[in-house]
Design a protein around this motif. Structure first.
Motif, PDB file in Angstrom:
ATOM      1  N   GLU A 155      -1.291  75.648 -72.770  1.00 24.44           N
ATOM      2  CA  GLU A 155      -0.254  76.690 -72.000  1.00 24.44           C
ATOM      3  C   GLU A 155      -0.769  78.415 -71.209  1.00 24.44           C
ATOM      4  N   VAL A 156      -2.397  78.749 -71.449  1.00 22.92           N
ATOM      5  CA  VAL A 156      -3.088  79.324 -70.429  1.00 22.92           C
ATOM      6  C   VAL A 156      -3.466  78.537 -69.627  1.00 22.92           C
ATOM      7  N   ALA A 157      -4.141  77.255 -69.864  1.00 17.18           N
ATOM      8  CA  ALA A 157      -4.300  76.433 -68.329  1.00 17.18           C
ATOM      9  C   ALA A 157      -2.971  75.650 -67.693  1.00 17.18           C
ATOM     10  N   ARG A 158      -2.494  75.897 -68.258  1.00 17.55           N
ATOM     11  CA  ARG A 158      -0.754  75.840 -67.445  1.00 17.55           C
ATOM     12  C   ARG A 158      -0.996  74.044 -67.281  1.00 17.55           C
ATOM     13  N   LEU A 159      -0.818  73.466 -68.383  1.00 16.39           N
ATOM     14  CA  LEU A 159      -1.855  72.285 -68.098  1.00 16.39           C
ATOM     15  C   LEU A 159       0.212  71.207 -68.201  1.00 16.39           C
ATOM     16  N   SER A 160      -0.275  70.426 -67.931  1.00 16.72           N
ATOM     17  CA  SER A 160       1.237  69.457 -67.759  1.00 16.72           C
ATOM     18  C   SER A 160       1.999  69.220 -69.109  1.00 16.72           C
ATOM     19  N   ALA A 161       3.130  68.924 -69.262  1.00 14.21           N
ATOM     20  CA  ALA A 161       3.036  68.048 -71.183  1.00 14.21           C
ATOM     21  C   ALA A 161       2.239  66.616 -70.975  1.00 14.21           C
ATOM     22  N   ALA A 162       2.783  66.172 -69.768  1.00 18.77           N
ATOM     23  CA  ALA A 162       2.117  64.563 -69.195  1.00 18.77           C
ATOM     24  C   ALA A 162       0.705  64.383 -69.646  1.00 18.77           C
ATOM     25  N   ASP A 163      -0.573  65.350 -69.123  1.00 19.38           N
ATOM     26  CA  ASP A 163      -1.845  65.229 -69.457  1.00 19.38           C
ATOM     27  C   ASP A 163      -1.850  65.752 -70.962  1.00 19.38           C
ATOM     28  N   LYS A 164      -0.993  66.882 -71.337  1.00 18.12           N
ATOM     29  CA  LYS A 164      -1.056  67.438 -72.269  1.00 18.12           C
ATOM     30  C   LYS A 164      -1.404  66.388 -73.073  1.00 18.12           C
ATOM     31  N   GLN A 165      -0.657  65.505 -73.944  1.00 12.05           N
ATOM     32  CA  GLN A 165      -0.046  64.542 -74.326  1.00 12.05           C
ATOM     33  C   GLN A 165      -2.000  63.613 -74.206  1.00 12.05           C
ATOM     34  N   ASN A 166      -1.525  63.337 -72.648  1.00 10.18           N
ATOM     35  CA  ASN A 166      -2.293  61.741 -72.910  1.00 10.18           C
ATOM     36  C   ASN A 166      -3.860  62.739 -73.201  1.00 10.18           C
ATOM     37  N   VAL A 182      -8.290  67.605 -63.766  1.00 11.53           N
ATOM     38  CA  VAL A 182      -8.973  67.873 -63.720  1.00 11.53           C
ATOM     39  C   VAL A 182      -8.754  69.141 -63.761  1.00 11.53           C
ATOM     40  N   VAL A 183      -8.642  69.963 -62.533  1.00  9.73           N
ATOM     41  CA  VAL A 183      -8.952  71.401 -62.663  1.00  9.73           C
ATOM     42  C   VAL A 183      -8.195  71.643 -63.882  1.00  9.73           C
ATOM     43  N   ASN A 184      -6.794  71.658 -63.911  1.00 16.59           N
ATOM     44  CA  ASN A 184      -6.164  71.868 -65.299  1.00 16.59           C
ATOM     45  C   ASN A 184      -6.120  71.805 -67.204  1.00 16.59           C
ATOM     46  N   ALA A 185      -7.254  70.443 -66.530  1.00 17.02           N
ATOM     47  CA  ALA A 185      -8.032  70.189 -67.787  1.00 17.02           C
ATOM     48  C   ALA A 185      -9.467  71.067 -68.151  1.00 17.02           C
ATOM     49  N   GLU A 186     -10.009  70.898 -67.447  1.00 22.42           N
ATOM     50  CA  GLU A 186     -11.247  72.049 -67.150  1.00 22.42           C
ATOM     51  C   GLU A 186     -10.920  73.306 -67.571  1.00 22.42           C
ATOM     52  N   GLY A 187      -9.603  74.175 -66.820  1.00 23.69           N
ATOM     53  CA  GLY A 187      -9.025  74.555 -67.365  1.00 23.69           C
ATOM     54  C   GLY A 187      -9.164  75.430 -68.854  1.00 23.69           C
ATOM     55  N   VAL A 188      -8.618  74.118 -69.506  1.00 24.66           N
ATOM     56  CA  VAL A 188      -7.932  74.062 -71.204  1.00 24.66           C
ATOM     57  C   VAL A 188      -9.447  74.321 -71.722  1.00 24.66           C
ATOM     58  N   MET A 189     -10.468  72.665 -71.337  1.00 22.63           N
ATOM     59  CA  MET A 189     -12.103  73.503 -72.292  1.00 22.63           C
ATOM     60  C   MET A 189     -12.745  74.557 -71.894  1.00 22.63           C
TER      61      MET A 189
END
Length: 319
Positions: A281-292, A91-98
């Motif tokens: 990439e900026v939010a350091r989201l993992s490849a698995a979370d990125k696809q999910n 959730v931490v990285n996901a919120e960073g992406v959003m």
């Protein structure tokens, strides 16, 4: 109230004396605060020092472990830590992406960045209720603007908040389109935690102005049935369905024509599509979370149900 931090959200504080101000704040490093958050999340006990530091750093509300930090330049940040409940995606990285995507889509959001602490990711969000020189800004929540309390929070709607914003705005034409953009963003990222406390406005004693958008985190969805926390249509049966066509149908409520509403959504969808890889990439989201996230939460197919190919960007572009 006196057990709370002096560094609470907004400009208010509570003091024993009317004349003498004594700040109630304990300091700790990011790693120390992160360690304390992990211990609490696992049900452990803290030392007295860490207990005070974390307690006084978590008065901003919400269920996620968090603390307030001050950088070397005096800037204040909210640190959000990972939780053991984050089983589906980070959730931490996901919120960073959003936050990054919203920024690129011309939605006003606070400065943010994802960093590492104790081998885990931490989201830092710049506090917008501070002016950078030690000054505080008065902030009221959507719940306060609706003049209600937690017991009746589920009845608060976006138009109800909008009416108050317009009444106290310097320019009554501004709040509608901005609120429309934020609703569209929440639909686009499956954020159904958009309740009245997750919207706020600055108050200077005369005017209200929307604060930057915050808590833009995707919800956990597994199917097409999804609703926003607040209705974005008027009336007792106002629309809540997380769907772009339904939102366009309410464009007039927000001072927009249907064409203008569709344009805003087109721009948002295109921005997310074109910037997804870079923001991840900026939010350091993992490849698995990125696809999910891209397959389920971000631009979900249900958001496009009822959308005509000549209106909002066609669903087939995203499959």
């Amino acid at each position: 109230m006196l057990s709370s931090s002096s560094n609470r959200f907004g400009a208010l504080d509570f003091q024993v004396s009317r004349e003498n101000y004594v700040a109630r704040d304990d300091s700790a490093t990011l790693d120390e605060l992160h360690e304390a958050a992990i211990i609490l999340d696992e049900g452990g006990e803290l030392s007295s020092g860490l207990d005070a530091a974390l307690l006084h750093g978590t008065t901003l509300g919400g269920a996620r472990p968090k603390a307030t930090l001050t950088d070397n330049d005096g800037g204040e940040w909210l640190a959000k830590f990972a939780s053991s409940d984050d089983r589906v995606f980070s959730v931490v990285n996901a919120e960073g992406v959003m936050l990054e995507l919203a920024r690129r889509a011309s939605i006003t959001v606070p400065e943010s960045k994802v960093i590492s602490s104790l081998g885990n990711e931490v989201l830092l969000v710049k506090r917008f209720d501070r002016d950078g020189t030690g000054g505080r800004r008065h902030v009221v929540s959507g719940l306060t603007m609706a003049q209600t309390d937690e017991m009746y929070a589920r009845y608060v709607s976006y138009p109800q908040i909008l009416d108050v914003l317009r009444m106290y705005a310097k320019d009554a034409t501004q709040p509608g389109p901005e609120l429309f953009r934020r609703i569209a963003m929440n639909i686009a990222i499956s954020n159904n935690d958009d309740h009245a406390r997750n919207h706020a406005a600055f108050w200077d004693g005369r005017y209200l102005e929307l604060t930057p958008a915050y808590d833009l985190a995707p919800g956990q969805r597994s199917g097409d049935t999804f609703e926003q926390a607040m209705a974005f249509g008027r009336g007792d049966r106002g629309a809540k369905v997380s769907n772009f066509a339904a939102l366009v149908g309410e464009s007039e409520t927000y001072g927009l024509s249907a064409a203008e509403g569709r344009y805003i959504i087109d721009h948002l969808v295109s921005t997310i599509r074109d910037n997804w890889d870079d923001a991840a990439e900026v939010a350091r989201l993992s490849a698995a979370d990125k696809q999910n996230l891209r397959e389920r939460q971000v631009l979900p197919r249900a958001a496009f149900f009822g959308v005509k190919s000549r209106g909002v960007v066609s669903l087939r572009l995203f499959l």
